[in-house]
Design a protein around this motif. Structure first.
Motif, PDB file in Angstrom:
ATOM      1  N   ASN A 167     -15.613   3.375 -11.672  1.00  0.00           N
ATOM      2  CA  ASN A 167     -14.896   4.198 -12.655  1.00  0.00           C
ATOM      3  C   ASN A 167     -13.786   4.812 -11.948  1.00  0.00           C
ATOM      4  O   ASN A 167     -13.093   5.809 -12.321  1.00  0.00           O
ATOM      5  CB  ASN A 167     -15.755   5.609 -13.040  1.00  0.00           C
ATOM      6  CG  ASN A 167     -16.685   5.133 -14.247  1.00  0.00           C
ATOM      7  OD1 ASN A 167     -16.369   4.204 -14.936  1.00  0.00           O
ATOM      8  ND2 ASN A 167     -17.575   5.702 -14.607  1.00  0.00           N
ATOM      9  N   LEU A 168     -13.627   4.566 -10.741  1.00  0.00           N
ATOM     10  CA  LEU A 168     -12.510   5.003  -9.701  1.00  0.00           C
ATOM     11  C   LEU A 168     -11.239   3.987  -9.720  1.00  0.00           C
ATOM     12  O   LEU A 168     -11.460   2.751  -9.299  1.00  0.00           O
ATOM     13  CB  LEU A 168     -13.130   5.346  -8.558  1.00  0.00           C
ATOM     14  CG  LEU A 168     -13.876   6.664  -8.382  1.00  0.00           C
ATOM     15  CD1 LEU A 168     -14.229   7.006  -6.948  1.00  0.00           C
ATOM     16  CD2 LEU A 168     -13.170   7.871  -8.923  1.00  0.00           C
ATOM     17  N   LEU A 169     -10.145   4.610  -9.402  1.00  0.00           N
ATOM     18  CA  LEU A 169      -9.019   3.789  -9.269  1.00  0.00           C
ATOM     19  C   LEU A 169      -8.290   4.499  -7.889  1.00  0.00           C
ATOM     20  O   LEU A 169      -8.327   5.846  -7.918  1.00  0.00           O
ATOM     21  CB  LEU A 169      -7.992   3.878 -10.305  1.00  0.00           C
ATOM     22  CG  LEU A 169      -8.217   3.027 -11.321  1.00  0.00           C
ATOM     23  CD1 LEU A 169      -6.955   3.346 -12.490  1.00  0.00           C
ATOM     24  CD2 LEU A 169      -8.451   1.485 -11.073  1.00  0.00           C
ATOM     25  N   GLN A 170      -8.009   3.653  -6.803  1.00  0.00           N
ATOM     26  CA  GLN A 170      -7.425   4.385  -5.637  1.00  0.00           C
ATOM     27  C   GLN A 170      -5.975   4.237  -5.548  1.00  0.00           C
ATOM     28  O   GLN A 170      -5.258   3.102  -5.867  1.00  0.00           O
ATOM     29  CB  GLN A 170      -7.993   3.562  -4.308  1.00  0.00           C
ATOM     30  CG  GLN A 170      -7.410   4.236  -3.192  1.00  0.00           C
ATOM     31  CD  GLN A 170      -8.158   3.538  -1.830  1.00  0.00           C
ATOM     32  OE1 GLN A 170      -9.169   3.081  -1.876  1.00  0.00           O
ATOM     33  NE2 GLN A 170      -7.155   3.212  -0.839  1.00  0.00           N
ATOM     34  N   ILE A 171      -5.288   5.303  -5.682  1.00  0.00           N
ATOM     35  CA  ILE A 171      -3.861   5.409  -5.639  1.00  0.00           C
ATOM     36  C   ILE A 171      -3.387   5.627  -4.074  1.00  0.00           C
ATOM     37  O   ILE A 171      -3.762   6.863  -3.602  1.00  0.00           O
ATOM     38  CB  ILE A 171      -3.297   6.615  -6.658  1.00  0.00           C
ATOM     39  CG1 ILE A 171      -3.995   6.486  -7.805  1.00  0.00           C
ATOM     40  CG2 ILE A 171      -1.940   6.444  -6.502  1.00  0.00           C
ATOM     41  CD1 ILE A 171      -3.619   7.630  -8.653  1.00  0.00           C
ATOM     42  N   THR A 172      -2.546   4.654  -3.614  1.00  0.00           N
ATOM     43  CA  THR A 172      -2.178   4.708  -2.222  1.00  0.00           C
ATOM     44  C   THR A 172      -0.588   5.247  -2.302  1.00  0.00           C
ATOM     45  O   THR A 172       0.253   4.384  -2.914  1.00  0.00           O
ATOM     46  CB  THR A 172      -2.465   3.842  -1.310  1.00  0.00           C
ATOM     47  OG1 THR A 172      -3.746   3.346  -1.301  1.00  0.00           O
ATOM     48  CG2 THR A 172      -1.921   4.053   0.035  1.00  0.00           C
ATOM     49  N   GLU A 202       0.337  -0.918 -14.624  1.00  0.00           N
ATOM     50  CA  GLU A 202       1.312  -1.061 -13.569  1.00  0.00           C
ATOM     51  C   GLU A 202       0.487  -0.658 -12.258  1.00  0.00           C
ATOM     52  O   GLU A 202      -0.099   0.142 -12.056  1.00  0.00           O
ATOM     53  CB  GLU A 202       2.417  -0.223 -13.649  1.00  0.00           C
ATOM     54  CG  GLU A 202       3.637  -0.954 -13.103  1.00  0.00           C
ATOM     55  CD  GLU A 202       5.011   0.113 -13.505  1.00  0.00           C
ATOM     56  OE1 GLU A 202       5.308   0.590 -12.268  1.00  0.00           O
ATOM     57  OE2 GLU A 202       5.369   0.240 -14.598  1.00  0.00           O
ATOM     58  N   THR A 203       0.473  -1.789 -11.362  1.00  0.00           N
ATOM     59  CA  THR A 203      -0.323  -1.303 -10.150  1.00  0.00           C
ATOM     60  C   THR A 203       0.641  -1.245  -8.836  1.00  0.00           C
ATOM     61  O   THR A 203       0.182  -0.543  -7.828  1.00  0.00           O
ATOM     62  CB  THR A 203      -1.364  -2.722  -9.685  1.00  0.00           C
ATOM     63  OG1 THR A 203      -0.317  -3.719  -9.522  1.00  0.00           O
ATOM     64  CG2 THR A 203      -2.260  -2.762 -10.794  1.00  0.00           C
ATOM     65  N   GLN A 261       0.833   7.971 -16.116  1.00  0.00           N
ATOM     66  CA  GLN A 261       1.247   6.550 -16.630  1.00  0.00           C
ATOM     67  C   GLN A 261      -0.260   6.044 -16.713  1.00  0.00           C
ATOM     68  O   GLN A 261      -0.684   5.377 -17.764  1.00  0.00           O
ATOM     69  CB  GLN A 261       1.870   5.876 -15.378  1.00  0.00           C
ATOM     70  CG  GLN A 261       3.278   6.046 -15.218  1.00  0.00           C
ATOM     71  CD  GLN A 261       3.721   5.246 -14.159  1.00  0.00           C
ATOM     72  OE1 GLN A 261       3.021   4.630 -13.251  1.00  0.00           O
ATOM     73  NE2 GLN A 261       4.951   5.428 -13.742  1.00  0.00           N
ATOM     74  N   LEU A 262      -1.179   6.413 -15.977  1.00  0.00           N
ATOM     75  CA  LEU A 262      -2.746   6.127 -16.032  1.00  0.00           C
ATOM     76  C   LEU A 262      -3.233   6.357 -17.464  1.00  0.00           C
ATOM     77  O   LEU A 262      -4.067   5.867 -18.161  1.00  0.00           O
ATOM     78  CB  LEU A 262      -3.435   6.033 -14.836  1.00  0.00           C
ATOM     79  CG  LEU A 262      -3.096   5.379 -13.767  1.00  0.00           C
ATOM     80  CD1 LEU A 262      -3.826   6.088 -12.414  1.00  0.00           C
ATOM     81  CD2 LEU A 262      -3.537   4.009 -13.766  1.00  0.00           C
ATOM     82  N   GLN A 263      -2.939   7.885 -17.623  1.00  0.00           N
ATOM     83  CA  GLN A 263      -3.466   8.547 -18.937  1.00  0.00           C
ATOM     84  C   GLN A 263      -2.852   7.749 -20.268  1.00  0.00           C
ATOM     85  O   GLN A 263      -3.712   7.605 -21.264  1.00  0.00           O
ATOM     86  CB  GLN A 263      -3.258   9.911 -19.052  1.00  0.00           C
ATOM     87  CG  GLN A 263      -4.028  10.569 -17.987  1.00  0.00           C
ATOM     88  CD  GLN A 263      -3.604  11.936 -17.835  1.00  0.00           C
ATOM     89  OE1 GLN A 263      -2.597  12.488 -18.269  1.00  0.00           O
ATOM     90  NE2 GLN A 263      -4.374  13.047 -17.113  1.00  0.00           N
ATOM     91  N   LEU A 290      11.771   8.045  -0.627  1.00  0.00           N
ATOM     92  CA  LEU A 290      11.308   7.235  -1.510  1.00  0.00           C
ATOM     93  C   LEU A 290       9.827   7.338  -1.604  1.00  0.00           C
ATOM     94  O   LEU A 290       9.200   7.439  -0.265  1.00  0.00           O
ATOM     95  CB  LEU A 290      11.851   5.870  -1.213  1.00  0.00           C
ATOM     96  CG  LEU A 290      11.328   4.782  -2.069  1.00  0.00           C
ATOM     97  CD1 LEU A 290      11.865   4.643  -3.456  1.00  0.00           C
ATOM     98  CD2 LEU A 290      11.590   3.455  -1.300  1.00  0.00           C
ATOM     99  N   VAL A 291       9.107   7.314  -2.378  1.00  0.00           N
ATOM    100  CA  VAL A 291       7.584   7.284  -2.613  1.00  0.00           C
ATOM    101  C   VAL A 291       7.117   5.984  -3.340  1.00  0.00           C
ATOM    102  O   VAL A 291       7.608   5.891  -4.436  1.00  0.00           O
ATOM    103  CB  VAL A 291       7.188   8.632  -2.948  1.00  0.00           C
ATOM    104  CG1 VAL A 291       5.609   8.493  -3.222  1.00  0.00           C
ATOM    105  CG2 VAL A 291       7.518   9.809  -2.353  1.00  0.00           C
ATOM    106  N   THR A 292       6.529   5.156  -2.486  1.00  0.00           N
ATOM    107  CA  THR A 292       5.867   3.942  -3.259  1.00  0.00           C
ATOM    108  C   THR A 292       4.606   4.136  -3.460  1.00  0.00           C
ATOM    109  O   THR A 292       3.754   5.005  -2.786  1.00  0.00           O
ATOM    110  CB  THR A 292       6.252   2.588  -2.419  1.00  0.00           C
ATOM    111  OG1 THR A 292       5.606   2.751  -1.112  1.00  0.00           O
ATOM    112  CG2 THR A 292       7.683   2.511  -2.004  1.00  0.00           C
ATOM    113  N   TYR A 293       3.940   3.566  -4.494  1.00  0.00           N
ATOM    114  CA  TYR A 293       2.425   3.721  -4.597  1.00  0.00           C
ATOM    115  C   TYR A 293       1.809   2.359  -4.935  1.00  0.00           C
ATOM    116  O   TYR A 293       2.720   1.544  -5.471  1.00  0.00           O
ATOM    117  CB  TYR A 293       2.228   4.754  -5.856  1.00  0.00           C
ATOM    118  CG  TYR A 293       2.562   3.884  -7.294  1.00  0.00           C
ATOM    119  CD1 TYR A 293       1.967   3.495  -8.252  1.00  0.00           C
ATOM    120  CD2 TYR A 293       3.977   4.590  -7.734  1.00  0.00           C
ATOM    121  CE1 TYR A 293       2.132   3.157  -9.273  1.00  0.00           C
ATOM    122  CE2 TYR A 293       4.295   4.023  -8.895  1.00  0.00           C
ATOM    123  CZ  TYR A 293       3.579   3.368  -9.788  1.00  0.00           C
ATOM    124  OH  TYR A 293       3.830   3.003 -11.097  1.00  0.00           O
TER     125      TYR A 293
END
Length: 124
Positions: free
Chosen positions: A88-93, A66-67, A59-61, A77-80
């Motif tokens: 230059n970084l995004l943190q994906i939790t 969407e955050t 999705q990011l590429q 279920l996996v939520t992010y």
């Protein structure tokens, strides 16, 4: 023929040895079964995290902004959530919740310049 009480102690010892042997075997079986279940949960957790990260990375590429989101799987279920982790970084939790009431959390770092995931940390 008078055996003078020889058969009862021998029979009792044989039954006692047989009972001890069976209890050791049962204990080993229970330990192996628990280990198998723990390994299964760990592997499922890893698979769900990998699938979710690949989907978020895709999705990011593609330029998605969407955050927040979630992915539903057969047993959980996996939520992010995506936040800025630097220039230059995004943190994906990622947070996972499974049918067994287990919860796990993982953090991935996506490099916007390279357009790929560069680091992954997992916490249980």
């Amino acid at each position: 023929m008078n055996e003078k009480g020889f058969m009862f102690p021998v029979t009792l010892c044989i039954l006692l040895l047989f009972t001890i042997f069976l209890s050791v075997q049962l204990n080993q079986y229970v330990i192996e079964k628990r280990s198998l279940i723990e390994i299964e949960h760990f592997e499922r957790n890893q698979y769900y995290f990998l699938q979710s990260l690949q989907q978020v990375e895709k999705q990011l590429q593609e330029g998605s902004s969407e955050t927040l989101g979630s992915f539903t799987y057969e047993k959980g279920l996996v939520t992010y959530s995506i936040t800025s982790g630097g220039s230059n970084l995004l943190q994906i939790t990622l947070r996972s919740k499974f049918d067994t009431t287990e919860e796990a959390m993982g953090i991935g770092y996506y490099n916007k310049e390279l357009k790929k995931l560069t680091k992954w940390l997992e916490r249980n």
